[in-house]
Motif scaffolding. Structure first.
Motif, short mmCIF file in Angstrom:
data_model
loop_
_atom_site.label_atom_id
_atom_site.label_comp_id
_atom_site.label_asym_id
_atom_site.label_seq_id
_atom_site.Cartn_x
_atom_site.Cartn_y
_atom_site.Cartn_z
N THR A 254 0.84 -1.20 0.00
CA THR A 254 0.00 0.00 0.00
C THR A 254 0.87 1.25 0.00
O THR A 254 2.06 1.21 0.33
CB THR A 254 -0.93 0.04 1.23
N GLY A 255 0.25 2.37 -0.37
CA GLY A 255 0.94 3.66 -0.35
C GLY A 255 -0.02 4.75 0.10
O GLY A 255 -1.23 4.65 -0.14
N GLY A 256 0.51 5.79 0.72
CA GLY A 256 -0.34 6.85 1.23
C GLY A 256 -0.26 8.15 0.46
O GLY A 256 -0.88 9.14 0.86
N TYR A 257 0.49 8.17 -0.65
CA TYR A 257 0.58 9.37 -1.49
C TYR A 257 -0.17 9.12 -2.79
O TYR A 257 -0.25 7.98 -3.27
CB TYR A 257 2.03 9.71 -1.79
N PRO A 258 -0.74 10.16 -3.39
CA PRO A 258 -1.52 9.97 -4.62
C PRO A 258 -0.65 9.50 -5.79
O PRO A 258 0.50 9.90 -5.93
CB PRO A 258 -2.12 11.35 -4.88
N VAL A 259 -1.25 8.66 -6.61
CA VAL A 259 -0.59 8.12 -7.81
C VAL A 259 -1.08 8.91 -9.02
O VAL A 259 -2.27 8.89 -9.34
CB VAL A 259 -0.89 6.62 -7.97
N ILE A 260 -0.16 9.59 -9.69
CA ILE A 260 -0.54 10.44 -10.82
C ILE A 260 -0.63 9.66 -12.13
O ILE A 260 -1.38 10.02 -13.03
CB ILE A 260 0.45 11.62 -10.97
N ALA A 261 0.12 8.56 -12.24
CA ALA A 261 0.13 7.75 -13.46
C ALA A 261 0.76 6.41 -13.15
O ALA A 261 1.34 6.21 -12.07
CB ALA A 261 0.89 8.46 -14.58
N VAL A 262 0.66 5.47 -14.09
CA VAL A 262 1.25 4.14 -13.92
C VAL A 262 1.99 3.78 -15.21
O VAL A 262 1.43 3.91 -16.31
CB VAL A 262 0.16 3.08 -13.64
N LEU A 263 3.23 3.33 -15.08
CA LEU A 263 4.00 2.91 -16.25
C LEU A 263 3.36 1.69 -16.91
O LEU A 263 2.82 0.82 -16.23
CB LEU A 263 5.43 2.54 -15.85
N THR A 264 3.46 1.60 -18.22
CA THR A 264 3.09 0.37 -18.91
C THR A 264 4.09 -0.71 -18.51
O THR A 264 5.20 -0.41 -18.05
CB THR A 264 3.13 0.57 -20.43
N PRO A 265 3.76 -2.00 -18.67
CA PRO A 265 4.71 -3.06 -18.31
C PRO A 265 6.06 -2.92 -19.00
O PRO A 265 7.11 -3.14 -18.37
CB PRO A 265 3.98 -4.33 -18.73
N ALA A 266 6.06 -2.55 -20.27
CA ALA A 266 7.33 -2.40 -20.99
C ALA A 266 8.15 -1.25 -20.41
O ALA A 266 9.38 -1.35 -20.26
CB ALA A 266 7.07 -2.16 -22.48
N ALA A 267 7.49 -0.15 -20.06
CA ALA A 267 8.20 0.98 -19.47
C ALA A 267 8.71 0.65 -18.08
O ALA A 267 9.79 1.10 -17.68
CB ALA A 267 7.28 2.21 -19.42
N ALA A 268 7.97 -0.17 -17.33
CA ALA A 268 8.43 -0.59 -16.01
C ALA A 268 9.71 -1.42 -16.12
O ALA A 268 10.60 -1.33 -15.27
CB ALA A 268 7.34 -1.37 -15.29
N ASP A 269 9.82 -2.23 -17.16
CA ASP A 269 11.05 -3.00 -17.38
C ASP A 269 12.21 -2.07 -17.74
O ASP A 269 13.34 -2.27 -17.30
CB ASP A 269 10.85 -4.04 -18.49
N LEU A 270 11.95 -1.04 -18.53
CA LEU A 270 12.99 -0.06 -18.83
C LEU A 270 13.44 0.65 -17.56
O LEU A 270 14.64 0.92 -17.37
CB LEU A 270 12.49 0.97 -19.85
N ALA A 271 12.49 0.96 -16.68
CA ALA A 271 12.84 1.64 -15.43
C ALA A 271 13.80 0.79 -14.60
O ALA A 271 14.64 1.33 -13.87
CB ALA A 271 11.57 1.94 -14.63
N ALA A 272 13.69 -0.53 -14.72
CA ALA A 272 14.58 -1.42 -13.98
C ALA A 272 16.03 -1.25 -14.38
O ALA A 272 16.93 -1.60 -13.63
CB ALA A 272 14.16 -2.87 -14.20
#
Length: 287
Positions: A254-272
């Motif tokens: 869980t998180g207590g700060y607002p989420v402005i957007a979510v990476l696509t799965p491919a972008a999440a792999d790039l973030a890694a």
């Protein structure tokens, strides 16, 4: 069959698909930070998709294979060296018994994935062989002198996966794609425009829990506190200072700060694969 760890490098952990289904107990899925690179490594050596691999941050790993084995390295341009002979990018290699295998420091990218046919067969914890660095759940980080068992090789030969020499970092000038929401109403129109137009920099404080970015602050439209709610890998959470944090595989439930957007799965792999100092831009995913 076993592998003896001679040098673990800066940070080497075991990773598989993760431990889904335990969020109610406060346990996040974890799993590989770059999911596509881990999956590709298993496919190339003919493993089942859930086989465990070694995730090596900035290389430095040196191991000895105590029996003949089939191995491959994916994720970055790090070099896999077998007894002093260098393999090509994502080249499947046959390792003789007693050979020392090393993973060099990559020039591009951050995390490399070493897969061996049969997978690393350490005891699972809550159904997974992934090390969760946030909670400490899962197998311990391999240390020098540790002996890791290798599972039984699956029937058939090598896999049919296709090697890929993708850049391991976001291609220059190409933004990461995101889906807007679910808390975009907590931000001003200027904040949304800034997210999609400004350039952000990866902070040295980043890890497998969260990729911390620095850049222009994303301003909120509300001052109230948000009750904790479920979050997913790739969620871009914005704390009060306006500097976004991208949740990675070892993120909290869980998180207590607002989420402005979510990476696509491919972008999440790039973030890694994004190193401190890397420049990041965002764009809305098509469709």
């Amino acid at each position: 069959m076993t592998v003896t760890v001679l040098r673990p490098g800066p940070l080497t952990v075991l990773k598989d698909r993760g431990r889904a289904g335990h969020a109610g107990q406060g346990v996040a899925p974890s799993g590989a930070v770059d999911r596509s690179a881990r999956a590709r490594a298993n496919a190339l050596v003919g493993n089942s998709p859930d086989a465990a691999v070694l995730e090596c941050t900035l290389g430095g790993l040196r191991v000895r294979f105590d029996s003949p084995a089939t191995a491959v390295l994916t994720g970055t341009d790090a070099v896999l060296s077998v007894g002093g002979d260098h393999a090509g990018v994502e080249e499947v290699v046959e390792v003789p018994a007693g050979a020392e295998v090393t993973v060099t420091m990559p020039r591009r990218g951050l995390r490399s994935y070493l897969a061996v046919r049969g997978g690393f067969a350490v005891p699972p914890v809550l159904g997974s062989r992934s090390t969760d660095r946030l909670t400490g759940i899962g197998p311990p980080r391999p240390a020098a002198g540790d002996v890791l068992p290798i599972g039984t090789a699956p029937p058939g030969g090598r896999g049919t996966g296709t090697a890929s020499a993708r850049g391991a970092t976001p291609p220059a000038g190409e933004p990461w794609e995101v889906d807007i929401g679910p808390r975009d109403d907590w931000f001003t129109a200027v904040a949304l425009e800034t997210l999609l137009s400004a350039e952000f920099t990866v902070s040295p404080a980043s890890d497998s829990v969260g990729l911390r970015l620095t850049g222009p602050a994303l301003s909120r439209s509300r001052t109230a506190e948000l009750p904790s709610e479920g979050v997913v890998r790739g969620a871009i959470q914005v704390p009060p200072d306006g500097q976004p944090i991208i949740f990675q595989s070892d993120h909290p439930v869980t998180g207590g700060y607002p989420v402005i957007a979510v990476l696509t799965p491919a972008a999440a792999d790039l973030a890694a694969q994004a190193r401190p100092g890397a420049k990041v831009r965002f764009a809305v995913a098509p469709g």
